[in-house]
Design an enzyme around this catalytic site. Structure first.
Site, PDB file in Angstrom:
ATOM      1  N   GLU A   1     -66.094 -18.232  18.936  1.00 41.10           N
ATOM      2  CA  GLU A   1     -64.662 -17.988  18.762  1.00 41.10           C
ATOM      3  C   GLU A   1     -64.129 -17.102  19.890  1.00 41.10           C
ATOM      4  O   GLU A   1     -63.142 -16.394  19.734  1.00 41.10           O
ATOM      5  CB  GLU A   1     -64.382 -17.374  17.391  1.00 41.10           C
ATOM      6  CG  GLU A   1     -64.656 -18.366  16.261  1.00 41.10           C
ATOM      7  CD  GLU A   1     -64.337 -17.813  14.882  1.00 41.10           C
ATOM      8  OE1 GLU A   1     -63.705 -16.738  14.797  1.00 41.10           O
ATOM      9  OE2 GLU A   1     -64.703 -18.464  13.888  1.00 41.10           O
TER      10      GLU A   1
ATOM     11  N   TYR B   1     -57.356 -14.720   6.193  1.00 41.00           N
ATOM     12  CA  TYR B   1     -57.749 -13.317   6.329  1.00 41.00           C
ATOM     13  C   TYR B   1     -58.343 -12.793   5.016  1.00 41.00           C
ATOM     14  O   TYR B   1     -59.309 -12.024   5.015  1.00 41.00           O
ATOM     15  CB  TYR B   1     -56.541 -12.458   6.707  1.00 41.00           C
ATOM     16  CG  TYR B   1     -56.012 -12.670   8.110  1.00 41.00           C
ATOM     17  CD1 TYR B   1     -56.807 -12.392   9.221  1.00 41.00           C
ATOM     18  CD2 TYR B   1     -54.718 -13.121   8.339  1.00 41.00           C
ATOM     19  CE1 TYR B   1     -56.315 -12.554  10.516  1.00 41.00           C
ATOM     20  CE2 TYR B   1     -54.216 -13.292   9.624  1.00 41.00           C
ATOM     21  CZ  TYR B   1     -55.029 -13.002  10.706  1.00 41.00           C
ATOM     22  OH  TYR B   1     -54.541 -13.182  11.982  1.00 41.00           O
TER      23      TYR B   1
ATOM     24  N   MET C   1     -54.394  -9.292  22.928  1.00 40.41           N
ATOM     25  CA  MET C   1     -55.166  -8.120  23.371  1.00 40.41           C
ATOM     26  C   MET C   1     -55.414  -8.132  24.871  1.00 40.41           C
ATOM     27  O   MET C   1     -55.525  -7.079  25.508  1.00 40.41           O
ATOM     28  CB  MET C   1     -56.493  -8.051  22.614  1.00 40.41           C
ATOM     29  CG  MET C   1     -57.491  -9.160  22.924  1.00 40.41           C
ATOM     30  SD  MET C   1     -59.017  -9.024  21.963  1.00 40.41           S
ATOM     31  CE  MET C   1     -58.454  -9.511  20.350  1.00 40.41           C
TER      32      MET C   1
ATOM     33  N   GLU D   1     -63.692  -7.717  15.455  1.00 40.59           N
ATOM     34  CA  GLU D   1     -64.485  -8.625  14.634  1.00 40.59           C
ATOM     35  C   GLU D   1     -64.192 -10.063  15.074  1.00 40.59           C
ATOM     36  O   GLU D   1     -63.792 -10.919  14.301  1.00 40.59           O
ATOM     37  CB  GLU D   1     -64.198  -8.440  13.141  1.00 40.59           C
ATOM     38  CG  GLU D   1     -62.747  -8.509  12.730  1.00 40.59           C
ATOM     39  CD  GLU D   1     -62.584  -8.450  11.212  1.00 40.59           C
ATOM     40  OE1 GLU D   1     -63.501  -8.920  10.496  1.00 40.59           O
ATOM     41  OE2 GLU D   1     -61.549  -7.958  10.752  1.00 40.59           O
TER      42      GLU D   1
ATOM     43  N   LYS E   1     -69.997  -6.671   5.438  1.00 38.96           N
ATOM     44  CA  LYS E   1     -69.627  -6.621   6.854  1.00 38.96           C
ATOM     45  C   LYS E   1     -68.833  -5.353   7.170  1.00 38.96           C
ATOM     46  O   LYS E   1     -69.123  -4.642   8.146  1.00 38.96           O
ATOM     47  CB  LYS E   1     -68.801  -7.855   7.214  1.00 38.96           C
ATOM     48  CG  LYS E   1     -68.223  -7.802   8.621  1.00 38.96           C
ATOM     49  CD  LYS E   1     -67.424  -9.050   8.975  1.00 38.96           C
ATOM     50  CE  LYS E   1     -66.137  -9.147   8.204  1.00 38.96           C
ATOM     51  NZ  LYS E   1     -65.300 -10.276   8.656  1.00 38.96           N
ATOM     52  N   TYR E   2     -67.838  -5.059   6.346  1.00 32.22           N
ATOM     53  CA  TYR E   2     -66.981  -3.905   6.635  1.00 32.22           C
ATOM     54  C   TYR E   2     -67.710  -2.588   6.385  1.00 32.22           C
ATOM     55  O   TYR E   2     -67.422  -1.584   7.046  1.00 32.22           O
ATOM     56  CB  TYR E   2     -65.684  -4.018   5.823  1.00 32.22           C
ATOM     57  CG  TYR E   2     -64.852  -5.188   6.286  1.00 32.22           C
ATOM     58  CD1 TYR E   2     -64.235  -5.169   7.527  1.00 32.22           C
ATOM     59  CD2 TYR E   2     -64.737  -6.341   5.507  1.00 32.22           C
ATOM     60  CE1 TYR E   2     -63.495  -6.256   7.980  1.00 32.22           C
ATOM     61  CE2 TYR E   2     -64.005  -7.428   5.951  1.00 32.22           C
ATOM     62  CZ  TYR E   2     -63.385  -7.389   7.189  1.00 32.22           C
ATOM     63  OH  TYR E   2     -62.673  -8.464   7.642  1.00 32.22           O
TER      64      TYR E   2
END
Length: 799
Positions: free
Chosen positions: A541, A399, A497, A532, A408-409
């Site tokens: 993924e 992570y 999720m 993400e 990216k963020y």
């Protein structure tokens, strides 16, 4: 007067730049340097030196053997037999190279007069034996690298195919003999006149004379063709490299990038490569400097070899005369000898203009950026097994690597800001009275949660944030973040999720407070779903499968997904280093399923030493082409079909996928067939995969006054688009789909790539193949090669 380049350079001591390792080669040297002479060269600034393995005595002995054998063969009457001369072992008279303290610092240089390509059996056989003797002896002495002069003609030239095959076979045999040495084939970048060895080869009067170079049109790819034959015959041996002679005039970029992808050990320069600057000192033009800058960004950058560019070497007697022997020691150490004062009449020549210029270029290299030093350089062309995000729980350090990319963020934060602003502007309803409900699916350690809260503060739009994470260890970290960073403003949920039922609103009001039964829970909806889950190929993924599984919590009329869509892109590439690495892994096998199925594994890798073989600017056939696209949320009719298939409610038995199962995930299967045009001949080792994603696209309709100004927040890893859409983003490295065997194709070919994204409701995998075609007329096209069908089913991504 010597030109001091260093006086014009300023260098920040805190900056780290690529280091140049520069060696010296003298093509007329016939003896190994003595220790004192070796010290002279090192003290003049060079890092390493080449040495001949044998001397003129051995050369004369071999020439005599060749002449005698040819004479015997010409007088022989029996045509059913042939002369097979034997080169006897080396003697002390044949060499001045012996195992000593500094021998391992030498680079051996095989005799340039041998002719491994000769059509005459006697010359070829003797040449092969000489090479084997020299490699074997240098290996014994402790030499670790040997440069072998390359063939002087190429297989593309008429009648010379046999010669290159002979050469390749000889190199393959020498690799078996030299168990601890690297063999480095010395080749020109292309056949520019003047780049060949000057030494006369062993030859026969019966051999055909060469066509004069001036009368021959130069095909710049012929040398690479020969190299490809050599390394293919040697099975991409990890001990086989190239020393590339750099010409005065650099060829087209297509050939430069081709060589850039190859295992280059040395870039060699002779005085003829240089040009004089205004002051009359040697220098290189802008194109040459850019070539060097490109190579020096490689993790394993090539060394430089200056050929026939000095310094002048004095004999031992002159050196001894020059050194002050008044020292207490009778024979000073090499380091001491370098610092001894010298007599003016015997001053050692220490300055070398060519070497000084390279040191100047070294100081002019761009410093490594922090991200290059800490991350990018280490990951260059390093194969990584793809993640299994649904079946594996990631470690904190993984992570942490993801979180190291601010670009990216930042883009995600901008996307959430735009979504919140338009939510307010469009007066869209919210799923909670406390504000817009945002759920971060697959929260990891919470970087997107932090960005969502910042976006709310920036826009002034209140939000209710939920963090959903299946990893029990990351869940603990999220709870701590909520206590220490987020101020308890986030609700953290530990679950897959796909199993999450949505935000908890309240208990049923109809339940009696005295009832023993636990009241049922009422779940609400999510307004903005942020994730993400993208991989190197966008969907590899299982982002589509994950977002399908959680879509039931998204508000059906106004809910949005960030990202809203993503596309996969690919291009065929040549990458010999990666192919050799994968081949080694496949041969080793072991317990790692990715190694056992190395050629069927899509590898995540920061591609660097590669050549994009497809041509630029071809109408309708760009170098990078889109394979397929996914968009979220899915239309309700597709969601209904998924539910029907899972429940067996489809008339006729519940469907059935091509790959097995009930076909509940078939809507996420994909297939593409792409055509790439290749103007120059070459070889491909696999397919490079990239992705682009639209995080958020404005939902406000364009007006005539604001045409083209709709907000669009994007990510891209495509080499041609990343600087425009997400400059300096490093979160995702490309994906590499290897071929089991390299596929060679001729000039003006078309490469047709077919790929499938397959699923059986339990896992997802890819299948791919490549075919090469060439047009032989305006209406007819023939197939000139093709790969096997590759499949990653054995290492599929588990759902």
């Amino acid at each position: 007067m010597a030109y001091d380049y260093s006086s014009h350079d300023s260098e920040n001591q805190d900056e780290v730049r690529p280091a140049f390792h520069i060696g010296q080669h003298n093509s007329t040297r016939s003896e190994t340097l003595t220790n004192l002479q070796y010290g002279q060269v090192l003290n003049s600034g060079f890092r390493f030196i080449t040495t001949p393995i044998t001397n003129t005595h051995f050369h004369e002995r071999i020439v005599k053997l060749v002449n005698e054998s040819l004479a015997q063969a010409s007088s022989q009457q029996n045509t059913g037999s042939r002369i097979d001369p034997i080169v006897t072992s080396l003697t002390p008279e044949d060499t001045t190279l012996f195992p000593e303290l500094y021998t391992s610092g030498y680079v051996g240089y095989a005799s340039p007069w041998i002719d491994l390509c000769s059509p005459n059996h006697i010359v070829a056989s003797i040449s092969r034996q000489v090479l084997n003797l020299e490699v074997d002896y240098a290996n014994f002495c402790g030499v670790r690298s040997i440069i072998v002069p390359g063939p002087r003609q190429d297989c593309a030239q008429v009648g010379n195919g046999q010669g290159i095959a002979q050469y390749a076979r000889a190199i393959q045999e020498a690799l078996l003999i030299g168990t601890r040495v690297n063999l480095i084939v010395h080749l020109p970048m292309y056949r520019e006149p003047g780049l060949e060895e000057k030494v006369t080869q062993l030859s026969s009067s019966h051999e055909t004379q060469d066509i004069p170079q001036a009368s021959r049109e130069i095909d710049i790819f012929t040398t690479w063709d020969s190299w490809h034959v050599i390394r293919t015959a040697c099975d991409y041996d990890a001990k086989l490299f190239v020393a590339l002679r750099v010409p005065r005039v650099l060829p087209a970029k297509e050939l430069q990038t081709r060589w850039f992808s190859e295992p280059i050990q040395y870039l060699t320069y002779s005085p003829s490569t240089f040009q004089a600057n205004k002051a009359g000192h040697p220098s290189l033009g802008r194109a040459h400097q850019e070539l060097i800058h490109a190579y020096m960004r490689l993790k394993h950058a090539p060394y430089f070899l200056l050929c026939d560019a000095g310094p002048d070497i004095q004999d031992d007697h002159a050196v001894a005369q020059a050194i002050d022997t008044s020292s207490a020691s009778e024979f000073p150490a090499l380091g001491d000898a370098a610092t001894q004062p010298v007599k003016d009449e015997h001053k050692i020549q220490g300055h070398n203009a060519y070497l000084a210029y390279f040191r100047h270029l070294e100081r002019q290299q761009e410093p490594y950026t922090e991200i290059e030093l800490n991350t990018l350089t280490n990951f260059q062309d390093w194969l990584q097994s793809p993640l299994q995000p649904l079946s594996d729980n990631l470690e904190s350090v993984t992570y942490e690597v993801f979180e190291g990319d601010p670009v990216k963020y930042n883009q995600y934060e901008i996307a959430i800001e735009e979504a919140l602003r338009e939510w307010s502007e469009l007066k869209k309803p919210t799923s909670s009275p406390d504000g817009v409900v945002i759920a971060v699916a697959g929260s990891g350690r919470g970087p997107l949660v932090t960005r969502a809260l910042k976006a709310s503060k920036t826009t002034g739009v209140p939000v209710k944030v939920w963090a959903v994470e299946k990893n029990p260890n990351a869940y603990v970290y999220l709870l701590r973040q909520n206590q220490t960073v987020w101020g308890g403003r986030v609700t953290v949920v530990k679950t897959d999720m796909r199993a999450w039922k949505g935000p908890v609103l309240s208990s049923s009001s109809s339940s009696s407070p005295d009832s023993a039964a636990e009241p049922p829970v009422v779940h609400g909806k999510v307004d903005i779903l942020v994730s993400e889950l993208l991989g190197s190929f966008g969907d590899n993924e299982l982002s589509p499968e994950c977002l399908d599984g959680i879509q039931h919590v998204l508000a059906p009329t106004h809910g949005i997904s960030i990202p809203s869509s993503y596309t996969a892109h690919m291009s065929p590439i040549s990458t010999p280093r990666l192919y050799a690495d994968i081949r080694t892994r496949a041969e080793q096998g072991g317990g790692d399923p990715c190694n056992a199925n190395a050629f069927d594994t899509p590898w995540v890798v920061r591609l660097f030493a590669l050549d994009f073989v497809a041509a630029r600017g071809v109408p309708d056939h760009p170098r990078f082409q889109q394979a397929w696209e996914f968009a979220h949320p899915l239309p309700q009719n597709i969601m209904n079909n998924i539910t029907a298939r899972r429940s067996g409610g489809v008339v006729g038995g519940g469907g059935g996928s091509m790959a097995g199962g009930v076909g509940a995930n078939d809507h996420n299967a994909r297939q593409c067939h792409l055509t790439f045009v290749c103007k120059s001949r070459g070889v491909i080792h696999g397919l490079a995969g990239y992705f682009e994603a639209v995080l958020y696209a404005s939902q406000i309709e364009e007006t005539a006054e604001k045409k083209g100004n709709r907000a669009m927040v994007e990510l891209s890893t495509l080499p041609e688009m990343i600087d425009r859409k997400s400059k300096d983003m490093v979160s995702w490295f490309p994906i590499f789909f290897p071929l089991k065997q390299p596929l060679y194709f001729p000039s003006d070919s078309e490469l047709e790539v077919t790929m499938w994204r397959q699923t059986d409701d339990a896992k997802v995998w890819y299948e791919w193949m490549v075919e090469a075609f060439r047009w032989v007329s305006e209406t007819e096209r023939i197939k000139v090669g093709g790969s096997d069908l590759c499949s990653s089913r054995k290492v599929a991504c588990l759902m």
